[in-house]
Design a protein around this motif. Structure first.
Motif, PDB file in Angstrom:
ATOM      1  N   GLN A  31       0.826  -1.215   0.000  1.00 25.82           N
ATOM      2  CA  GLN A  31       0.000   0.000   0.000  1.00 25.82           C
ATOM      3  C   GLN A  31       0.854   1.257   0.000  1.00 25.82           C
ATOM      4  O   GLN A  31       0.463   2.283  -0.544  1.00 25.82           O
ATOM      5  CB  GLN A  31      -0.905   0.006   1.232  1.00 25.82           C
ATOM      6  CG  GLN A  31      -2.168  -0.792   1.035  1.00 25.82           C
ATOM      7  CD  GLN A  31      -3.205  -0.473   2.084  1.00 25.82           C
ATOM      8  OE1 GLN A  31      -2.896   0.061   3.150  1.00 25.82           O
ATOM      9  NE2 GLN A  31      -4.450  -0.812   1.809  1.00 25.82           N
ATOM     10  N   LYS A  32       2.012   1.145   0.626  1.00 17.81           N
ATOM     11  CA  LYS A  32       2.894   2.318   0.688  1.00 17.81           C
ATOM     12  C   LYS A  32       3.260   2.761  -0.731  1.00 17.81           C
ATOM     13  O   LYS A  32       3.348   3.954  -1.006  1.00 17.81           O
ATOM     14  CB  LYS A  32       4.140   1.963   1.496  1.00 17.81           C
ATOM     15  CG  LYS A  32       4.907   3.144   1.984  1.00 17.81           C
ATOM     16  CD  LYS A  32       4.860   3.236   3.512  1.00 17.81           C
ATOM     17  CE  LYS A  32       5.431   4.572   3.949  1.00 17.81           C
ATOM     18  NZ  LYS A  32       4.985   4.960   5.279  1.00 17.81           N
ATOM     19  N   VAL A  83      -0.285   4.207  -2.376  1.00 18.29           N
ATOM     20  CA  VAL A  83      -0.830   5.503  -1.992  1.00 18.29           C
ATOM     21  C   VAL A  83       0.216   6.604  -1.976  1.00 18.29           C
ATOM     22  O   VAL A  83      -0.136   7.779  -2.052  1.00 18.29           O
ATOM     23  CB  VAL A  83      -1.555   5.460  -0.622  1.00 18.29           C
ATOM     24  CG1 VAL A  83      -2.755   4.556  -0.694  1.00 18.29           C
ATOM     25  CG2 VAL A  83      -0.630   5.054   0.490  1.00 18.29           C
ATOM     26  N   GLU A  84       1.501   6.232  -1.863  1.00 16.90           N
ATOM     27  CA  GLU A  84       2.509   7.293  -1.819  1.00 16.90           C
ATOM     28  C   GLU A  84       3.464   7.231  -2.993  1.00 16.90           C
ATOM     29  O   GLU A  84       4.361   8.065  -3.117  1.00 16.90           O
ATOM     30  CB  GLU A  84       3.299   7.206  -0.511  1.00 16.90           C
ATOM     31  CG  GLU A  84       2.486   7.648   0.687  1.00 16.90           C
ATOM     32  CD  GLU A  84       3.262   7.552   1.989  1.00 16.90           C
ATOM     33  OE1 GLU A  84       4.364   6.967   1.989  1.00 16.90           O
ATOM     34  OE2 GLU A  84       2.749   8.059   2.987  1.00 16.90           O
ATOM     35  N   VAL A 133      -8.151   6.926   2.392  1.00 12.96           N
ATOM     36  CA  VAL A 133      -7.057   6.146   1.818  1.00 12.96           C
ATOM     37  C   VAL A 133      -5.834   7.001   1.502  1.00 12.96           C
ATOM     38  O   VAL A 133      -4.831   6.497   1.013  1.00 12.96           O
ATOM     39  CB  VAL A 133      -7.489   5.383   0.553  1.00 12.96           C
ATOM     40  CG1 VAL A 133      -8.566   4.380   0.886  1.00 12.96           C
ATOM     41  CG2 VAL A 133      -7.962   6.325  -0.522  1.00 12.96           C
ATOM     42  N   ARG A 134      -5.903   8.283   1.772  1.00 13.83           N
ATOM     43  CA  ARG A 134      -4.706   9.101   1.604  1.00 13.83           C
ATOM     44  C   ARG A 134      -3.984   9.170   2.936  1.00 13.83           C
ATOM     45  O   ARG A 134      -4.610   9.396   3.972  1.00 13.83           O
ATOM     46  CB  ARG A 134      -5.085  10.516   1.168  1.00 13.83           C
ATOM     47  CG  ARG A 134      -5.686  10.550  -0.206  1.00 13.83           C
ATOM     48  CD  ARG A 134      -5.732  11.962  -0.747  1.00 13.83           C
ATOM     49  NE  ARG A 134      -6.316  11.925  -2.080  1.00 13.83           N
ATOM     50  CZ  ARG A 134      -6.583  13.008  -2.791  1.00 13.83           C
ATOM     51  NH1 ARG A 134      -6.321  14.209  -2.285  1.00 13.83           N
ATOM     52  NH2 ARG A 134      -7.093  12.894  -3.991  1.00 13.83           N
ATOM     53  N   THR A 135      -2.664   9.028   2.886  1.00 16.74           N
ATOM     54  CA  THR A 135      -1.938   9.010   4.161  1.00 16.74           C
ATOM     55  C   THR A 135      -2.095  10.330   4.910  1.00 16.74           C
ATOM     56  O   THR A 135      -2.042  10.360   6.124  1.00 16.74           O
ATOM     57  CB  THR A 135      -0.440   8.707   3.945  1.00 16.74           C
ATOM     58  OG1 THR A 135      -0.034   9.291   2.720  1.00 16.74           O
ATOM     59  CG2 THR A 135      -0.190   7.240   3.895  1.00 16.74           C
ATOM     60  N   PRO A 177      -4.216   3.646   5.371  1.00 15.34           N
ATOM     61  CA  PRO A 177      -3.387   2.974   4.378  1.00 15.34           C
ATOM     62  C   PRO A 177      -1.927   2.935   4.835  1.00 15.34           C
ATOM     63  O   PRO A 177      -1.455   3.921   5.422  1.00 15.34           O
ATOM     64  CB  PRO A 177      -3.528   3.879   3.157  1.00 15.34           C
ATOM     65  CG  PRO A 177      -3.806   5.228   3.741  1.00 15.34           C
ATOM     66  CD  PRO A 177      -4.592   4.994   4.986  1.00 15.34           C
ATOM     67  N   ALA A 178      -1.290   1.827   4.581  1.00 14.52           N
ATOM     68  CA  ALA A 178       0.141   1.696   4.868  1.00 14.52           C
ATOM     69  C   ALA A 178       0.478   2.208   6.275  1.00 14.52           C
ATOM     70  O   ALA A 178       1.341   3.046   6.440  1.00 14.52           O
ATOM     71  CB  ALA A 178       0.973   2.414   3.812  1.00 14.52           C
TER      72      ALA A 178
END
Lengths: 285, 437, 293
Positions: free
Chosen positions: B411-412, B415-416, C152-154, C242-243
């Protein structure tokens, strides 16, 4: 001097406006949930949003509770009954236990009092996860899994520490002289407690009642693993049964949520006056 | 005299009693009074089969108490706690992906079943349900994914023209990864239409990654058990997902929170141009009451990956018996009942599943041939192709732990936009640590 | 002077609570602690091997643990402080309202009556990228042209779950402060009025100091249960993602203990969590006692 007054008035007005906005934000999700529960499907996620329902339907409620023509989609009546029994009984027991202990902490000196009282407060930090599995093991041994008694016992003991805390503070606000006068008139310790202190402690008891009922009525994680049939499941677990479906059926979720809220809201309305007075923790002298 | 009468009475008694007892035994159903606690997978199509349980109760006298009906993720957590706290659990739903992890607590069914009992199951699913020579579950239906796409979009002449003008080739359901990216990008018109959707959360994210990893020619482990998913095939697989989600934004943004139910729902709501999904949603998707795309979708094979082929991840749902059960015979009988040819045929008809029973599958095929529905025919043809070559996830007990260590890292990147090599190296290191313990 | 039976009176009063707590809280807790010293795994039959403090040692060397700890602290500090400030504001406003006190108070307390699981569901829906009300409003007003995945955005996931928590728990701090305001003695306020103090001065120099002990109490209570209460909420809204962006100690414990079946490891995390929370609360409570005497 005058300009300072004026500035302060402006600040006060701004604070009021801000507080009103906060209040509206606090109220809005409840409004949205309740009115969604009466909506027809196509209005629920309509774009742009429909602020006031144009058509009203009971179909979401009929799905939950059934009607003469339709069977209920889940045993909500049973969940309701269980939640009532569990919340009322555990609330009652924790108030009895907590009031007695709170009285002891407030009026008497005994060995280890300070540390014991501190540990009462710290009970609030106990992680539910560390309790769940051991309780399951324990309850399986003593045949309490899937029983209302198991839940009642657990919630009673989860609630008691907070009740002790509230009641200790509240008894501290009641002058000890009153019950001492009753003692001089020939009452026993128990009679003084029952006839003098407890009636005066009604606000504290109402506050304890609300918080105990809320925890038992809303608790989820422990109820999930200790129950396994509609015979013992409570409302939050029933709600979770349908989480998957609720991602699709928002109307149903909102109807279930509204139903769950109504009893506690009504109760709060009737006792809020005493309840608010009971929350002083003995801190205001 | 008294003695004689007594003796006669005794003889008569000893003759009559066994007879009446055996007569009673014939009346009595085999599992009268037995209560079986069952923990089943719940939700939509899965629950159709459970409507057959009253029949079992009628035949055997046993009572089945369904203690939980939950999504598989929730179910696994519940079942693990029930196992660990000892007893009180008899029958569970499980899956070829999860059963190896649960093997310590599952009854070896081969000790209770004859080869005759097993001959109606497809051999490969029995093989997948066997760990260390023990059959620990009976398969129910098999899951392999195929492509679902919107015919109203793909066959619209204006769309075809616009697509050709932009990308220089004809619009069609993607057959390779480049086309997948192009078509996904082309149909993305938020907020009402997106090109693609995939499962971007938790175990399903790892499943999707695994599938792409296979089609890129890689795997989690090599034959010696070394961790290799961070090598080039893995990087290509993850890069595809990162491109789709992070760079081209060709999926709904909520994807990192989407699991199986959410992706299927998005497609049924008409938000998606094409995606991959299990056979079990098919019936719901064709139902105009449940689906906005009923009558407007088609099916296609998986696009081939960089390795030049499409390899699909698959597995079978099934039922297993807890070792701790006090009534193994009754519990095994229930599992046998639920996976009988007739009941699996019923489930396949009602839910659109792919039964693991040979006879049920045969009947399903005959039905489809009779109706001649082209989509139904196409579906069975595609599924049959894929069944021939699908790959199950590694049969190791640590799989669940590995999955839960990997997905937040993946996911890292999603989303990033973190570099895929960095992500996969970190994930691989975590997996090595788990296996090294 | 005191009779024999009187000396035992307080013990008689607390005994039922002590016994109950021992059976249903302390005993299970000790059991969990014992498990945290083993290699106990939910799905491995032969895993009850004593390993001492190895799990604790491993937790302290686990990067994911430190991420969760950092998130937990951030979460707690932000929500508790915001809830205190907003709660005070709302309490002051409600205290001034002249009519309809009963209905008004009941209405604003509703969020705290929501089951946390329902709060999670509601806000998961509210912040949903496709069907959520927030995006719906913003899109229809033309503020954004494409839905935003708040959960879902960090950068937005954490504020979103904080918002839900603040929404649910502000009424609690407000009701505690309202109780304080209602029981304030009137003499100091009247004296201040006679001295010609402005409303601000009355608040700052009379009301606030008298509320101080209640502020510490509300802070102690919320710090003690912030993590526990946020758990249901976060599990339903983001699952910690997320993450790891919204992974707090509670969700990480759950992931390790139940999802990964490493119960012993998860129990070790939860005991570290408990020690930290208790330490923090004891510090706050000391401040409270200072304020009380």
């Amino acid at each position: 001097m005058k300009s300072r007054r004026k500035r302060e008035r402006v600040v006060a007005a701004l604070c009021t406006v801000f507080a009103v906005i906060v209040l509206v934000i606090l109220l809005f999700p409840t409004y949205w949930m309740v009115q969604t529960s009466f909506r027809v499907g196509r209005e629920i996620n309509a774009f742009p949003p429909v602020w006031f329902p144009r058509e009203v339907t009971l179909s979401s409620y009929i799905k939950l509770f059934g009607s003469p023509h339709e069977e209920a989609s889940l045993p909500f009546r049973e969940y309701f009954r269980n939640s009532f029994l569990v919340a009322l009984s555990s609330g009652f027991f924790s108030i009895v236990l907590g009031t007695l202990a709170g009285y002891a902490f407030s009026r008497f000196e005994f060995r280890g009092k300070r540390n014991l009282f501190l540990s009462v407060i710290l009970m609030r930090a106990i992680p539910g996860l560390a309790l769940g599995l051991p309780l399951l093991v324990l309850f399986k041994r003593v045949q309490l899994v899937n029983t209302l008694s198991g839940l009642i016992l657990t919630y009673t003991m989860l609630n008691t520490p907070f009740v002790i805390w509230l009641m200790e503070g509240f008894f501290a606000d009641i002058p000890a002289e009153l019950s001492e006068a009753a003692r001089i008139d020939g009452c026993s310790r128990w009679q003084a407690l029952w006839k003098v202190d407890i009636p005066l402690a009604a606000p504290g008891i109402s506050a304890s009642a609300i918080f105990s009922l809320l925890l038992s009525w809303n608790e989820f994680a422990i109820a999930l693993i200790l129950t396994r049939t509609p015979a013992s499941r409570t409302l939050p677990v029933g709600l979770f049964d349908f989480v998957g479906e609720f991602f699709i059926d928002w109307g149903g979720m909102c109807a279930a949520g509204t139903i769950i809220l109504i009893p506690v809201v009504v109760l709060t309305f009737f006792i809020q006056k005493w309840m608010v007075r009971g929350l002083t923790f003995g801190a205001i002298k | 005299m008294v003695v004689r009468r007594f003796l006669v009475a005794l003889v008569v008694f000893s003759l009559v009693v066994p007879f009446s007892l055996s007569a009673m035994a014939q009346e009595k159903k085999p599992f009268e009074g037995v209560v079986l606690n069952a923990y089943f997978i719940g939700g939509g199509a899965y629950e159709k089969l459970y409507t057959k349980i009253p029949e079992f109760e009628e035949q055997t006298g046993a009572k089945v108490n369904i203690a939980a009906k939950l999504s598989h993720f929730e179910l696994n957590k519940r079942v693990a706690q029930e196992f660990a706290s000892g007893g009180d659990i008899d029958v569970i739903s499980t899956h070829t992906t999860f059963a190896p992890g649960q093997k310590d607590f599952l009854l070896p069914l081969n000790e209770y079943l004859t080869p005759e009992d097993l001959k109606d199951f497809t051999p490969s699913t029995i093989e997948a349900s066997t760990v260390d020579g023990k059959l620990i579950m009976l398969p129910r239906h098999t899951d392999v994914r195929i492509m679902y796409y919107r015919t109203d979009l793909f066959e619209d002449p204006r769309e075809q023209e616009a697509f050709k003008a932009k990308y220089g080739y004809d619009l069609r359901p993607p057959t390779n990864w480049q086309e997948l990216l192009d078509v996904a990008e082309f149909f993305t018109r938020p907020p009402n239409l997106y090109g693609f959707v995939f499962t971007g959360g938790e175990e399903p994210l790892v499943g999707t990654f695994y599938e792409l990893l296979l089609s890129a020619g890689g795997n989690f482990f090599d034959e010696e058990g070394n961790v290799i998913f961070n090598q080039e095939p893995g990087q290509k697989a993850l890069q595809l997902l990162v491109d789709l989600y992070y760079h081209k934004k060709a999926t709904p943004e909520g994807v990192p929170n989407y699991r199986w139910d959410e992706v299927a729902k998005a497609f049924r709501d008409g938000l998606i141009a094409f995606y991959f999904d299990w056979p079990g949603w098919y019936t719901m998707m064709k139902d105009p009451k449940e689906s906005k795309v009923a009558g407007k979708f088609g099916l296609a094979p998986y696009p081939v990956g960089p390795a030049g082929y499409a390899k699909i991840w698959g597995g079978s749902h099934g039922f297993a018996v807890a070792k701790s059960t006090k009534n193994p015979e009754a519990a095994v009988a229930l599992v046998k009942f639920l996976t009988s040819g007739d009941n699996l045929y019923f489930e396949a008809k009602e839910g659109g599943f792919l039964p693991t029973s040979i006879s049920a599958y045969q009947r399903l095929k005959e039905d489809v041939a009779k109706t001649g529905d082209p989509l139904d025919l196409k579906r069975l043809e595609l599924l049959e192709q894929e069944l021939a070559g699908f790959v199950p996830p590694p049969k190791i007990p640590e799989y669940q732990e590995i999955v839960s260590a990997i997905w937040p890292e993946l996911q890292k990147s999603l989303v990033e936009g973190r570099d895929v090599k960095v992500t996969l190296d970190i994930a691989a290191e975590k997996v090595r640590k788990i296996l090294g313990r | 002077m005191r009779t024999h039976s009187e000396r035992y009176f307080p013990y008689v009063l607390i005994l039922p609570s002590v016994i109950g707590t021992f059976l249903l809280i302390v005993f299970p807790l000790v059991y969990s602690f014992f498990l945290s010293l083993t290699s106990f795994h939910l799905l491995k039959a032969q895993s009850l091997r004593f390993v001492g403090f190895q799990n604790f040692w491993e937790v302290l060397h686990d990067p994911a643990f430190w991420v969760a700890l950092k998130n937990s602290l951030l979460f707690m500090v932000v929500v508790v402080n915001v809830e205190l400030v907003l709660g005070l504001l709302v309490a002051l406003l409600l205290n001034r309202a002249s009519g309809g006190q009963g209905i008004l108070r009941t209405l604003f307390m509703i969020p705290m009556m929501f089951p946390p699981i329902l709060v999670g569901l509601q806000f998961r829906w509210f912040f949903n990228d496709q069907f959520g009300l927030l995006n719906n409003i913003l899109l229809s007003l033309g503020i954004i042209d494409r839905p935003i995945g708040w959960l879902v955005r960090t950068k937005t996931a954490m504020p979103a779950v904080m918002f839900a928590d603040i929404w649910q728990n502000t009424p609690f701090t407000a009701v505690v402060f309202l109780a304080g305001l209602l029981s304030l003695p009137v003499e100091p306020l009247e004296a201040a009025l006679v001295d010609g103090a402005s409303p601000w001065q009355r608040f700052r120099y009379v009301i606030l100091p008298m509320l101080r002990p209640l502020i510490f109490i509300a802070m102690t209570i919320r710090s003690l249960d912030a993590g526990r209460k946020a758990f249901d909420l976060i599990m339903l809204m983001t699952g910690g993602g997320p993450a790891y962006a919204t992974e707090i100690l509670g969700t990480y414990t759950f992931r390790r203990a139940i999802v990964d079946y490493q119960f012993a490891y998860g129990a070790a995390i939860s005991f570290i969590d408990m020690v930290l929370t208790v330490g923090f609360a004891v510090y706050l409570y000391r401040q409270l006692l200072k304020g009380r005497t």
